[in-house]
Design an enzyme around this catalytic site. Structure first.
Site, PDB file in Angstrom:
ATOM      1  N   MET A   9       0.841  -1.202   0.000  1.00  0.00           N
ATOM      2  CA  MET A   9       0.000   0.000   0.000  1.00  0.00           C
ATOM      3  C   MET A   9       0.876   1.252   0.000  1.00  0.00           C
ATOM      4  O   MET A   9       1.967   1.253   0.550  1.00  0.00           O
ATOM      5  CB  MET A   9      -0.913   0.005   1.228  1.00  0.00           C
ATOM      6  CG  MET A   9      -1.820  -1.213   1.352  1.00  0.00           C
ATOM      7  SD  MET A   9      -2.885  -1.443  -0.083  1.00  0.00           S
ATOM      8  CE  MET A   9      -3.857   0.062   0.028  1.00  0.00           C
ATOM      9  N   GLU A 106       1.244  -5.174   3.317  1.00  0.00           N
ATOM     10  CA  GLU A 106       2.042  -5.870   2.317  1.00  0.00           C
ATOM     11  C   GLU A 106       1.692  -7.352   2.266  1.00  0.00           C
ATOM     12  O   GLU A 106       1.446  -7.952   3.311  1.00  0.00           O
ATOM     13  CB  GLU A 106       3.483  -5.746   2.809  1.00  0.00           C
ATOM     14  CG  GLU A 106       4.553  -5.700   1.806  1.00  0.00           C
ATOM     15  CD  GLU A 106       5.913  -5.749   2.523  1.00  0.00           C
ATOM     16  OE1 GLU A 106       6.750  -6.494   2.056  1.00  0.00           O
ATOM     17  OE2 GLU A 106       6.080  -5.061   3.545  1.00  0.00           O
TER      18      GLU A 106
HETATM   19  P1  TTP Z   1       5.899   0.933   4.219  1.00  0.00           P
HETATM   20  O1  TTP Z   1       5.154   0.114   3.212  1.00  0.00           O
HETATM   21  O2  TTP Z   1       7.375   0.743   4.327  1.00  0.00           O
HETATM   22  O3  TTP Z   1       5.666   2.494   3.948  1.00  0.00           O
HETATM   23  P2  TTP Z   1       4.370   3.248   3.443  1.00  0.00           P
HETATM   24  O4  TTP Z   1       3.259   2.306   3.106  1.00  0.00           O
HETATM   25  O5  TTP Z   1       4.015   4.289   4.451  1.00  0.00           O
HETATM   26  O6  TTP Z   1       4.884   4.000   2.157  1.00  0.00           O
HETATM   27  P3  TTP Z   1       5.252   3.363   0.726  1.00  0.00           P
HETATM   28  O7  TTP Z   1       5.020   1.892   0.813  1.00  0.00           O
HETATM   29  O8  TTP Z   1       4.321   4.034  -0.232  1.00  0.00           O
HETATM   30  O9  TTP Z   1       6.667   3.744   0.496  1.00  0.00           O
HETATM   31  O10 TTP Z   1       5.301   0.682   5.660  1.00  0.00           O
HETATM   32  C1  TTP Z   1       3.911   0.461   5.875  1.00  0.00           C
HETATM   33  C2  TTP Z   1       3.458   1.127   7.152  1.00  0.00           C
HETATM   34  O11 TTP Z   1       4.215   0.647   8.247  1.00  0.00           O
HETATM   35  C3  TTP Z   1       3.654   2.645   7.146  1.00  0.00           C
HETATM   36  O12 TTP Z   1       2.549   3.327   6.596  1.00  0.00           O
HETATM   37  C4  TTP Z   1       3.860   2.944   8.604  1.00  0.00           C
HETATM   38  C5  TTP Z   1       4.467   1.694   9.173  1.00  0.00           C
HETATM   39  N1  TTP Z   1       5.914   1.888   9.400  1.00  0.00           N
HETATM   40  C6  TTP Z   1       6.337   2.285  10.658  1.00  0.00           C
HETATM   41  O13 TTP Z   1       5.538   2.431  11.587  1.00  0.00           O
HETATM   42  N2  TTP Z   1       7.691   2.516  10.858  1.00  0.00           N
HETATM   43  C7  TTP Z   1       8.625   2.374   9.851  1.00  0.00           C
HETATM   44  O14 TTP Z   1       9.835   2.611  10.064  1.00  0.00           O
HETATM   45  C8  TTP Z   1       8.159   1.960   8.540  1.00  0.00           C
HETATM   46  C9  TTP Z   1       9.138   1.804   7.405  1.00  0.00           C
HETATM   47  C10 TTP Z   1       6.797   1.738   8.371  1.00  0.00           C
HETATM   48 MG    MG Z   2       3.614   0.673   1.915  1.00  0.00          MG
END
Ligand code: TTP
Ligand code: MG
Length: 343
Positions: A9, A106
């Site tokens: 997402m 994911e």
């Molecule tokens: P990600 O899929 O890594 O990030 P994202 O969905 O916000 O952005 P994109 O995929 O478009 O690059 O992580 C999913 C969720 O997990 C994110 O919205 C918030 C959480 N998360 C944390 O709480 N801490 C972190 O360090 C990371 C990487 C993610």
């Molecule tokens: Mg994401």
């Protein structure tokens, strides 16, 4: 030929918040901690608008505030994100029974037995998700998990990337080695010292050279991965391995009563979490981070599985008594692991 789909997402936590507060759309939205950027805590995620200012996950909230003072800062609402996540995972199961749930936003899906063209499956999944949640996702489809995950990241946000074996040289080889699963900053540094920065350059090294440098197992992994080879199956039923919570103090403390009360609350939360999942645990771990960010853990494994708060608390406080507590403490964490299903 296997066809594996990976979906992730876009700016997940921030996107969920924007959906339920339409007035936020298009603004730089930053999610983290208690949502107060003058307080301690880290950024969980930032909307793509906020990323333009250099804000990213894991950055201190105060730094984010400095980079983007006009940002909309919001607290983390895990319950809502977990609810939306469950809706998305159910949609994915409509497309294939073989799904690996990787994280809150994911998943991998084995679509080898689905007759539809890849492009069409990707678009139908994205449409279903948009209809049900209003959110966008990025999808990668490739012959294995390694490539599917890299592919889903290639055209974020709202992207679809289909990668065939022939695409490896063109799309994968120019990428930095860090894009390979299992390549962290240390390996990156060692490779850089050898003049290797892209996956393609890594792929040009012979197998025996890599095993000499990195050992038999990791060396052959790097060889195969750089050639786009990955035979890992999807893991369809994953038991949780641990459950944990942590608290960062507003100000560093050396007050035992404050640390003990915080640990006490963390234990109550984590135990409630495993009881809800019908699990019992054997191993208790207490983590302290000191004011200088030095982090230490102490663990204790009990003779038998338990979900008794009293037993687990006794073990946790035994761990706590092993720490040197005259120093300033920044963070306390508590973890339970070694699970089995409660009878
Ligand atoms: P990600 O899929 O890594 O990030 P994202 O969905 O916000 O952005 P994109 O995929 O478009 O690059 O992580 C999913 C969720 O997990 C994110 O919205 C918030 C959480 N998360 C944390 O709480 N801490 C972190 O360090 C990371 C990487 C993610
Ligand atoms: Mg994401």
């Amino acid at each position: 030929m296997r066809r594996i789909l990976h979906i992730d997402m876009d700016a997940f936590f921030a996107a969920v918040e924007e959906k339920r507060r339409p007035e936020l759309a298009g603004k730089p939205v930053i999610i983290g901690g208690s949502g107060d950027p003058t307080k301690r805590g880290v950024v969980s995620t930032a909307s793509y608008e906020a990323r333009k200012y250099g804000v990213h996950s894991a950055m201190p909230l105060r730094t984010a505030y400095r980079l983007c003072p006009q940002g909309v800062f919001l607290p983390v609402d895990y319950e809502e994100y977990a609810r939306v996540s469950a809706v998305i995972k159910n949609i994915l199961r409509e497309f294939s029974p073989v799904m690996e749930d990787v994280g809150i936003d994911e998943a991998f899906l084995d679509i080898s037995d689905n007759e539809e063209p890849s492009e069409q499956i990707a678009h139908r999944i994205k449409t279903r998700i948009r209809e049900e949640t209003g959110l966008t996702a990025s999808v990668g489809i490739a012959p294995n998990k390694l490539l599917a995950k890299i592919a889903s990241d290639l055209q974020k946000p709202d992207g679809v990337t289909i990668l065939t074996e022939r695409g490896i040289q063109v799309r994968i080889w120019p990428l930095p080695v860090r894009k390979l699963w299992g390549v962290g900053p240390k390996t990156e540094d060692r490779l850089k010292a050898l003049g290797i920065s892209t996956i393609g350059e890594l792929a040009s090294l012979p197998l025996d050279h890599l095993t000499e440098l990195f050992g038999k197992s990791y060396g052959s992994y790097l060889f195969e991965a750089s050639h786009g080879v990955d035979n890992r199956p999807l893991v369809t039923c994953r038991e949780p391995k641990s459950s944990s919570r942590e608290t960062t103090f507003e100000r560093d403390t050396n007050n035992y009563a404050v640390i003990a009360r915080t640990l006490h609350d963390l234990i109550a939360d984590v135990v409630a979490d495993i009881v809800k999942q019908g699990l019992k645990a054997r191993t208790v771990t207490v983590k302290l981070r000191y004011g200088n960010f030095e982090t230490h853990t102490k663990a204790k494994t009990l003779p038998a599985l338990t979900d008794s708060v009293d037993e687990l608390k006794a073990a946790a406080f035994e761990c706590l008594s092993g720490f040197y507590l005259k120093r300033w403490v920044r963070l306390v964490g508590f973890r339970l692991s070694g699970f089995a299903k409660a009878e």
